[in-house]
Design an enzyme around this catalytic site. Sequence first.
Site, mmCIF file in Angstrom:
data_model
loop_
_atom_site.group_PDB
_atom_site.id
_atom_site.type_symbol
_atom_site.label_atom_id
_atom_site.label_comp_id
_atom_site.label_asym_id
_atom_site.label_seq_id
_atom_site.Cartn_x
_atom_site.Cartn_y
_atom_site.Cartn_z
ATOM 1 N N GLU A 36 -8.570 -10.664 -7.379
ATOM 2 C CA GLU A 36 -7.922 -9.808 -7.349
ATOM 3 C C GLU A 36 -6.670 -9.619 -8.361
ATOM 4 O OE1 GLU A 36 -6.964 -9.603 -3.498
ATOM 5 O OE2 GLU A 36 -8.856 -9.389 -2.901
ATOM 6 N N ASN A 49 -1.916 -0.375 7.321
ATOM 7 C CA ASN A 49 -1.014 -1.462 7.769
ATOM 8 C C ASN A 49 -0.628 -1.787 6.069
ATOM 9 O OD1 ASN A 49 -2.765 -2.242 5.519
ATOM 10 N ND2 ASN A 49 -4.402 -3.623 7.223
ATOM 11 N N HIS A 85 -1.806 -5.703 1.233
ATOM 12 C CA HIS A 85 -2.659 -6.249 1.164
ATOM 13 C C HIS A 85 -2.563 -7.942 0.715
ATOM 14 C CE1 HIS A 85 -6.528 -7.167 -0.487
ATOM 15 N NE2 HIS A 85 -6.329 -8.128 -1.642
ATOM 16 N N TYR A 106 -11.893 -3.070 -3.245
ATOM 17 C CA TYR A 106 -12.647 -3.246 -2.128
ATOM 18 C C TYR A 106 -14.751 -3.333 -2.571
ATOM 19 C CZ TYR A 106 -8.149 -2.501 -0.268
ATOM 20 O OH TYR A 106 -6.934 -2.877 1.022
ATOM 21 N N LYS A 126 0.546 -1.712 -0.016
ATOM 22 C CA LYS A 126 -0.405 -0.162 -0.380
ATOM 23 C C LYS A 126 0.946 1.565 0.423
ATOM 24 C CE LYS A 126 -3.782 -2.212 2.462
ATOM 25 N NZ LYS A 126 -4.366 -2.336 3.352
HETATM 26 P P1 DAT Z 1 -7.316 -7.453 5.288
HETATM 27 O O1 DAT Z 1 -6.852 -6.840 5.046
HETATM 28 O O2 DAT Z 1 -6.484 -8.271 7.041
HETATM 29 O O3 DAT Z 1 -7.679 -8.430 4.458
HETATM 30 P P2 DAT Z 1 -10.291 -6.949 5.527
HETATM 31 O O4 DAT Z 1 -10.013 -7.377 3.772
HETATM 32 O O5 DAT Z 1 -11.217 -7.303 6.548
HETATM 33 O O6 DAT Z 1 -8.367 -6.870 6.251
HETATM 34 O O7 DAT Z 1 -9.908 -4.597 5.084
HETATM 35 C C1 DAT Z 1 -9.091 -3.887 4.535
HETATM 36 C C2 DAT Z 1 -8.380 -3.107 4.915
HETATM 37 O O8 DAT Z 1 -9.588 -2.349 5.730
HETATM 38 C C3 DAT Z 1 -8.108 -3.775 6.145
HETATM 39 O O9 DAT Z 1 -6.293 -3.958 5.306
HETATM 40 C C4 DAT Z 1 -8.062 -2.077 6.631
HETATM 41 C C5 DAT Z 1 -8.956 -1.832 6.443
HETATM 42 N N1 DAT Z 1 -9.612 -2.048 7.719
HETATM 43 C C6 DAT Z 1 -9.919 -3.019 8.129
HETATM 44 N N2 DAT Z 1 -11.032 -3.319 9.576
HETATM 45 C C7 DAT Z 1 -10.954 -1.856 9.976
HETATM 46 C C8 DAT Z 1 -11.559 -1.323 10.915
HETATM 47 N N3 DAT Z 1 -12.091 -2.108 11.780
HETATM 48 N N4 DAT Z 1 -11.196 0.280 10.521
HETATM 49 C C9 DAT Z 1 -10.220 0.488 9.623
HETATM 50 N N5 DAT Z 1 -10.203 0.174 8.668
HETATM 51 C C10 DAT Z 1 -10.445 -1.488 8.435
HETATM 52 MG MG MG Z 2 -9.805 -8.247 2.477
#
Ligand code: DAT
Ligand code: MG
Length: 148
Positions: free
Chosen positions: A126, A112, A115, A49, A9
């Site tokens: 994807e 974070n 991805h 997303y 990212k």
């Molecule tokens: P991942 O990236 O571990 O697959 P995800 O698909 O649930 O996690 O979410 C995509 C991204 O969205 C994640 O990397 C960071 C953001 N995100 C997830 N949960 C969040 C939250 N509770 N508050 C803020 N950002 C969040």
């Molecule tokens: Mg995810």
Amino acid sequence: MEQTFIMIKPDGVQRGLVGEILSRFEKKGFYLRGLKMTTVDRPFAEKHYEDLSAKPFFNGLCEYITSGAVVAMVWEGKNVVTTGRKIIGATNPSDSAPGTIRGDFAVEVGRNVIHGSDCVENAKKEIALWFPEGVATWQSSVHHWIYE
Ligand code: DAT
Ligand code: MG
């Protein structure tokens, strides 16, 4: 053999973590099949997303991901989707174990660093979205030193 989509990212790019992250996947024994630095626009981010469109953080997430250059990758290997998620660590860096990418390099869930596809089906979607041109095919000359 399966493939997964991994993306560094904008914060990971800005913080100079590209080499470190590539190295972790490479040293593990996974094969790099696709690699490009790019930027994405808002419609593309929303598509990537789309499963999260109802979440309260969706807008901020799309702003974050469109805020700078990203590095998009396809990695191949046995169980690479699941193992890739383990290398990356838990979504919230507060929960990511030390030794994982997020555990070692991230503090906040909204920054974070990386991805990774969460299942084989989403990996296929994807990869098709990010690499419509296809990926590279090459044979590792050390394959039999990694796989029995
Ligand atoms: P991942 O990236 O571990 O697959 P995800 O698909 O649930 O996690 O979410 C995509 C991204 O969205 C994640 O990397 C960071 C953001 N995100 C997830 N949960 C969040 C939250 N509770 N508050 C803020 N950002 C969040
Ligand atoms: Mg995810």
